[in-house]
Design a protein around this motif. Structure first.
Motif, PDB file in Angstrom:
ATOM      1  N   GLY A   1      51.554  46.907  43.578  1.00  0.00           N
ATOM      2  CA  GLY A   1      51.025  48.219  43.932  1.00  0.00           C
ATOM      3  C   GLY A   1      49.526  48.225  43.999  1.00  0.00           C
ATOM      4  N   ILE A   2      48.932  49.412  43.790  1.00  0.00           N
ATOM      5  CA  ILE A   2      47.485  49.581  43.879  1.00  0.00           C
ATOM      6  C   ILE A   2      46.835  49.037  42.620  1.00  0.00           C
ATOM      7  CG2 ILE A   2      45.633  51.246  44.205  1.00  0.00           C
ATOM      8  CD1 ILE A   2      47.517  50.906  46.567  1.00  0.00           C
ATOM      9  N   PRO A   3      45.749  48.260  42.744  1.00  0.00           N
ATOM     10  CA  PRO A   3      45.098  47.702  41.552  1.00  0.00           C
ATOM     11  C   PRO A   3      44.448  48.780  40.704  1.00  0.00           C
ATOM     12  CG  PRO A   3      43.776  47.298  43.525  1.00  0.00           C
ATOM     13  CD  PRO A   3      45.056  47.876  43.991  1.00  0.00           C
ATOM     14  N   LYS A   4      44.304  48.448  39.425  1.00  0.00           N
ATOM     15  CA  LYS A   4      43.626  49.346  38.495  1.00  0.00           C
ATOM     16  C   LYS A   4      42.117  49.329  38.746  1.00  0.00           C
ATOM     17  CE  LYS A   4      47.174  48.796  34.938  1.00  0.00           C
ATOM     18  NZ  LYS A   4      47.457  48.434  33.532  1.00  0.00           N
ATOM     19  N   THR A   5      41.411  50.201  38.036  1.00  0.00           N
ATOM     20  CA  THR A   5      39.971  50.341  38.272  1.00  0.00           C
ATOM     21  C   THR A   5      39.177  49.247  37.590  1.00  0.00           C
ATOM     22  OG1 THR A   5      39.881  51.832  36.376  1.00  0.00           O
ATOM     23  CG2 THR A   5      40.158  52.804  38.555  1.00  0.00           C
ATOM     24  N   ARG A   6      39.806  48.538  36.624  1.00  0.00           N
ATOM     25  CA  ARG A   6      39.074  47.467  35.975  1.00  0.00           C
ATOM     26  C   ARG A   6      39.367  46.156  36.690  1.00  0.00           C
ATOM     27  NH1 ARG A   6      40.114  47.098  29.760  1.00  0.00           N
ATOM     28  NH2 ARG A   6      42.257  47.361  30.465  1.00  0.00           N
ATOM     29  N   TYR A   7      38.301  45.393  36.869  1.00  0.00           N
ATOM     30  CA  TYR A   7      38.452  44.119  37.541  1.00  0.00           C
ATOM     31  C   TYR A   7      37.880  43.033  36.639  1.00  0.00           C
ATOM     32  CZ  TYR A   7      39.275  47.140  41.516  1.00  0.00           C
ATOM     33  OH  TYR A   7      39.771  48.104  42.339  1.00  0.00           O
ATOM     34  N   ALA A   8      37.958  41.830  37.163  1.00  0.00           N
ATOM     35  CA  ALA A   8      37.530  40.681  36.383  1.00  0.00           C
ATOM     36  C   ALA A   8      36.021  40.529  36.441  1.00  0.00           C
ATOM     37  CB  ALA A   8      38.203  39.427  36.914  1.00  0.00           C
ATOM     38  N   ASP A   9      35.276  41.465  35.816  1.00  0.00           N
ATOM     39  CA  ASP A   9      33.822  41.378  35.787  1.00  0.00           C
ATOM     40  C   ASP A   9      33.295  41.265  34.357  1.00  0.00           C
ATOM     41  OD1 ASP A   9      34.625  43.809  34.988  1.00  0.00           O
ATOM     42  OD2 ASP A   9      33.308  44.974  36.337  1.00  0.00           O
ATOM     43  N   CYS A  10      34.152  40.913  33.425  1.00  0.00           N
ATOM     44  CA  CYS A  10      33.718  40.774  32.035  1.00  0.00           C
ATOM     45  C   CYS A  10      33.018  39.451  31.868  1.00  0.00           C
ATOM     46  CB  CYS A  10      34.920  40.863  31.098  1.00  0.00           C
ATOM     47  SG  CYS A  10      35.814  42.427  31.242  1.00  0.00           S
ATOM     48  N   SER A  11      32.133  39.400  30.916  1.00  0.00           N
ATOM     49  CA  SER A  11      31.421  38.168  30.598  1.00  0.00           C
ATOM     50  C   SER A  11      31.693  37.816  29.158  1.00  0.00           C
ATOM     51  CB  SER A  11      29.915  38.349  30.839  1.00  0.00           C
ATOM     52  OG  SER A  11      29.431  39.408  30.031  1.00  0.00           O
ATOM     53  N   GLY A  12      31.806  36.498  28.918  1.00  0.00           N
ATOM     54  CA  GLY A  12      32.050  36.059  27.551  1.00  0.00           C
ATOM     55  C   GLY A  12      33.518  35.862  27.296  1.00  0.00           C
TER      56      GLY A  12
ATOM     57  N   TYR B   1      37.303  35.655  48.253  1.00  0.00           N
ATOM     58  CA  TYR B   1      37.026  36.539  47.123  1.00  0.00           C
ATOM     59  C   TYR B   1      36.125  37.665  47.603  1.00  0.00           C
ATOM     60  CZ  TYR B   1      35.014  38.210  42.722  1.00  0.00           C
ATOM     61  OH  TYR B   1      34.599  39.003  41.680  1.00  0.00           O
ATOM     62  N   ASP B   2      36.489  38.904  47.233  1.00  0.00           N
ATOM     63  CA  ASP B   2      35.704  40.087  47.569  1.00  0.00           C
ATOM     64  C   ASP B   2      35.053  40.601  46.292  1.00  0.00           C
ATOM     65  OD1 ASP B   2      34.584  42.413  48.426  1.00  0.00           O
ATOM     66  OD2 ASP B   2      36.396  43.172  49.421  1.00  0.00           O
ATOM     67  N   PRO B   3      33.722  40.356  46.080  1.00  0.00           N
ATOM     68  CA  PRO B   3      33.076  40.802  44.835  1.00  0.00           C
ATOM     69  C   PRO B   3      33.083  42.317  44.698  1.00  0.00           C
ATOM     70  CG  PRO B   3      31.730  39.163  45.994  1.00  0.00           C
ATOM     71  CD  PRO B   3      32.801  39.582  46.929  1.00  0.00           C
ATOM     72  N   GLY B   4      33.003  43.032  45.816  1.00  0.00           N
ATOM     73  CA  GLY B   4      32.978  44.490  45.729  1.00  0.00           C
ATOM     74  C   GLY B   4      34.272  45.053  45.163  1.00  0.00           C
ATOM     75  N   LYS B   5      35.386  44.553  45.598  1.00  0.00           N
ATOM     76  CA  LYS B   5      36.681  45.017  45.106  1.00  0.00           C
ATOM     77  C   LYS B   5      37.177  44.208  43.914  1.00  0.00           C
ATOM     78  CE  LYS B   5      38.325  46.645  49.627  1.00  0.00           C
ATOM     79  NZ  LYS B   5      39.397  46.509  50.637  1.00  0.00           N
ATOM     80  N   GLY B   6      36.541  43.070  43.670  1.00  0.00           N
ATOM     81  CA  GLY B   6      37.033  42.194  42.611  1.00  0.00           C
ATOM     82  C   GLY B   6      38.417  41.652  42.935  1.00  0.00           C
ATOM     83  N   GLU B   7      38.645  41.317  44.190  1.00  0.00           N
ATOM     84  CA  GLU B   7      39.982  40.934  44.651  1.00  0.00           C
ATOM     85  C   GLU B   7      39.969  39.490  45.132  1.00  0.00           C
ATOM     86  OE1 GLU B   7      43.278  42.724  47.796  1.00  0.00           O
ATOM     87  OE2 GLU B   7      41.583  43.938  47.089  1.00  0.00           O
TER      88      GLU B   7
END
Length: 487
Positions: free
Chosen positions: A3-14, A68-74
Motif C-alpha cells: 500500500g501507501i508508504p508511511k511518512t517516516r523513511y530511512a533517513d535516520c543516522s546512527g 533511489y529517490d532521496p525526496g521520497k526515500g524510496e
C-alpha cells in the motif's frame, strides 16, 4: 502489507536508531513499507544491507538497488513483484513457499539477487525445484552433445576431415540427405533380413540336400548374404569413423550389431572348415544354434526408432512398478499353486502332482491365459482357481496405469527437451555475434563454430536474465554464480 508508504523513511543516522528505520521499496511498481528490525533478522540479505547502509552515500545505496529517490526515500527494484511477495515471507515466517505457476529457476535467480539462502525454501516446494534442475541438466547434456557433433574430436588434417564427414554420414541421419538415405536403407535391410529369417523356416520353401537334410532356399540365402554384407560394411565404416574406438566397441547397441553379424561368419566357417575337425551332426547342431542368434538383429531397429528408445527409457524409469508387479505375481503364484495342490491332491485323477508342477497352472490362471492343459476337478479347487484369476487381474491392472503414465510423461518430456535444446542453441548463436540465424537455424549453426557458441554461452551466463545451462549444478549458488554489484 502492500500500500501507501508511511511518512517516516530511512533517513535516520546512527546504529542506535536502526530498529526504528522503515524503508520503502518499490518492486516493479508495487510499494511496500518494511521495518528495519524485521529485515535485520537476516543481516546478510540485500534488504538488511539496504537498511544498514541507508545513511551512506548515493553511490553505495544505488549499488544495492536499481534506483533511489532521496525526496521520497524510496528504493526502486526492477524485479518480479509476485516472486518478491513469496520471498518476503522469510522475514515474517522464517521459510519461503513458492506459488504455483512460478518458474523454479527464475525463483532461484530472485533468491540469488536478494541474497537469501535457498535452504529457506520449504520442503513442499523443493520437489519442483529439483525436477526443474534435472530438466536443465538434461537440456545441457543435449546441448553439449550437439556442440560435440558440430565440433567433434577430430583433427584438422585431410584424413581427420574425411573421418568427420564419414562419422556424420553414418551416425547423424539428420545432418544431410545422403545420411538420411543411408539410415533408411539400413532400416529396410533390417526388416528384410528379419523377414527372410522367418520365411526361411517354412517347410514348403526349404530344399533337401543329397542326404535328406533340410536347407534354406538359395534365393533366401542370397538375400541373407546381401543383408549381412550391408551390416558388415556399415559396422566397419562406423568403427573407422568413430573418434573413440573403445567406447564404440563397448557400446550396448554396437555389441548388438556385432552379435547380429558374427553368427553368419561363424556358420560359414563351420560349414566349410568344421567338417574336417568334428562330425557332421555336431556341425549342424552348432550351425542351428548360431542361426538362432540372428534374432538379435531385430534390436537394431532401436537405433533408427526414437519411439523404441523412448519405450526402453520409460520402462527403465518404471523399474519400481515392474518390480511390484513381479512381486505380486510371485506371491500369488506360490500361494495359489500350494492351495491348488493341497485341494486337488486327494482326487484320484488329479493333475496337480506337486507344488512346483502347479506353478505352471498358477501362472496361466493368474495371467488369464488358461490353456486348459491343467485344471482343477474338485469344488474347492475350482473356487481356488476363481479367486486366483481374480487376484491376477487386480495384480496386473494396478501397476499398468503408472507404467503407461510414466511412458506418456517421458515421451512428452523427451520432445520438450529436444525443443528446448534447439532453442538454447539458437540463443547461443544469437549471443555469439559471429553467426546470424537465417530461416534455417541448423544451417547457421553449422557455419558457426561450436567453440564460439560455447564461449558465448559462458559469457551470457553472467547475465541476470540468462539461465546458465552449461554450468555445473553445484556451481549454481548465490556465492558462485552471481557477482554482487557492491563488489
Amino acid at each position: 502489507m502492500w500500500g501507501i508508504p508511511k511518512t517516516r523513511y530511512a533517513d535516520c543516522s546512527g546504529s542506535e536508531a536502526s530498529d526504528e528505520i522503515e524503508i520503502v521499496v518499490n518492486i516493479g511498481g508495487l510499494k511496500q513499507v518494511l521495518p528495519g528490525d524485521l529485515l535485520n533478522r537476516y543481516p546478510e540479505t540485500r534488504l538488511a544491507e539496504l537498511v544498514n547502509n541507508s545513511s551512506e552515500s548515493f553511490e553505495v545505496i544505488t549499488s544495492l538497488c536499481d534506483d533511489y529517490d532521496p525526496g521520497k526515500g524510496e528504493f526502486y527494484f526492477d524485479r518480479d513483484p509476485e516472486i518478491f511477495k513469496c520471498i518476503i515471507e522469510v522475514y515474517y515466517y522464517g521459510e519461503i513457499h513458492m506459488k504455483r505457476g512460478i518458474c523454479p529457476i527464475c525463483f532461484m535467480k530472485e533468491l540469488e539477487f536478494w541474497k537469501i539462502d535457498p535452504d529457506f525454501l520449504d520442503e513442499c516446494c523443493t520437489g519442483s525445484l529439483k525436477e526443474a534442475e534435472e530438466e536443465l541438466s538434461e537440456i545441457a547434456d543435449k546441448v553439449k552433445l550437439i556442440l560435440a557433433d558440430l565440433e567433434g574430436d577430430f583433427g584438422s588434417g585431410r584424413w581427420q576431415r574425411f573421418q568427420f564427414f564419414l562419422w556424420k554420414l553414418m551416425e547423424k541421419p539428420q545432418s544431410s540427405l545422403p545420411a538420411r538415405i543411408i539410415a533408411i536403407a539400413s532400416f529396410l535391410f533390417i526388416l528384410i533380413s528379419s523377414v527372410v529369417m522367418c520365411v526361411g523356416t517354412i517347410p514348403d520353401l526349404q530344399l533337401q540336400d543329397a542326404e535328406g537334410n533340410h536347407m534354406e532356399h538359395p534365393t533366401l540365402e542370397a538375400i541373407e548374404t546381401t543383408c549381412i554384407g550391408w551390416f558388415t560394411v556399415e559396422y566397419i565404416l562406423r568403427l573407422i569413423s568413430s573418434p573413440n574406438k573403445v567406447h564404440f566397441i563397448l557400446s550396448f547397441m554396437n555389441i548388438i550389431d556385432f552379435l547380429a553379424i558374427i553368427p553368419f561368419y561363424v556358420v560359414l566357417t563351420l560349414t566349410y572348415l568344421g567338417t574336417a575337425m568334428m562330425e557332421l551332426s555336431n556341425v549342424q547342431q552348432a550351425v542351428q544354434a548360431l542361426r538362432i542368434m540372428r534374432i538379435a538383429r531385430i534390436f537394431k531397429l532401436a537405433r533408427h526408432s526414437s519411439g523404441l528408445q523412448t519405450l526402453t527409457l520409460a520402462l527403465n524409469r518404471s523399474i519400481t512398478e515392474l518390480g511390484l508387479l513381479l512381486m505380486y505375481m510371485g506371491v500369488g503364484i506360490f500361494l495359489f499353486s500350494a492351495l491348488g495342490y493341497t485341494m486337488e491332491n486327494s482326487h484320484p485323477e488329479t493333475m496337480f502332482t506337486s507344488i512346483p508342477q502347479s506353478f505352471w497352472w498358477a501362472i496361466i490362471t493368474m495371467t488369464t491365459v488358461g490353456y486348459g492343459d491343467i485344471y482343477p476337478k474338485t469344488t474347492l479347487g475350482r473356487c481356488n482357481a476363481a479367486v486366483s484369476f481374480l487376484c491376477g487381474v487386480i495384480a496386473i491392472a494396478l501397476p499398468i496405469h503408472p507404467i503407461i503414465n510414466n511412458f506418456v510423461i517421458f515421451y512428452h518430456k523427451h520432445s520438450m527437451l529436444e525443443t528446448a535444446a534447439k532453442h538454447e542453441l539458437e540463443l547461443m548463436a544469437l549471443r555469439s555475434g559471429t553467426c546470424a540465424l537465417g530461416k534455417a537455424s541448423q544451417k547457421s549453426l553449422k557455419s558457426c563454430g561450436a567453440a564460439g557458441l560455447w564461449d558465448s554461452a559462458m559469457r551470457a551466463s553472467q547475465s541476470d536474465t540468462y539461465i546458465p545451462l552449461l554450468v555445473d549444478p553445484s556451481e549454481r549458488t548465490p556465492q558462485s554464480t552471481r557477482k554482487d554489484k557492491d563488489d
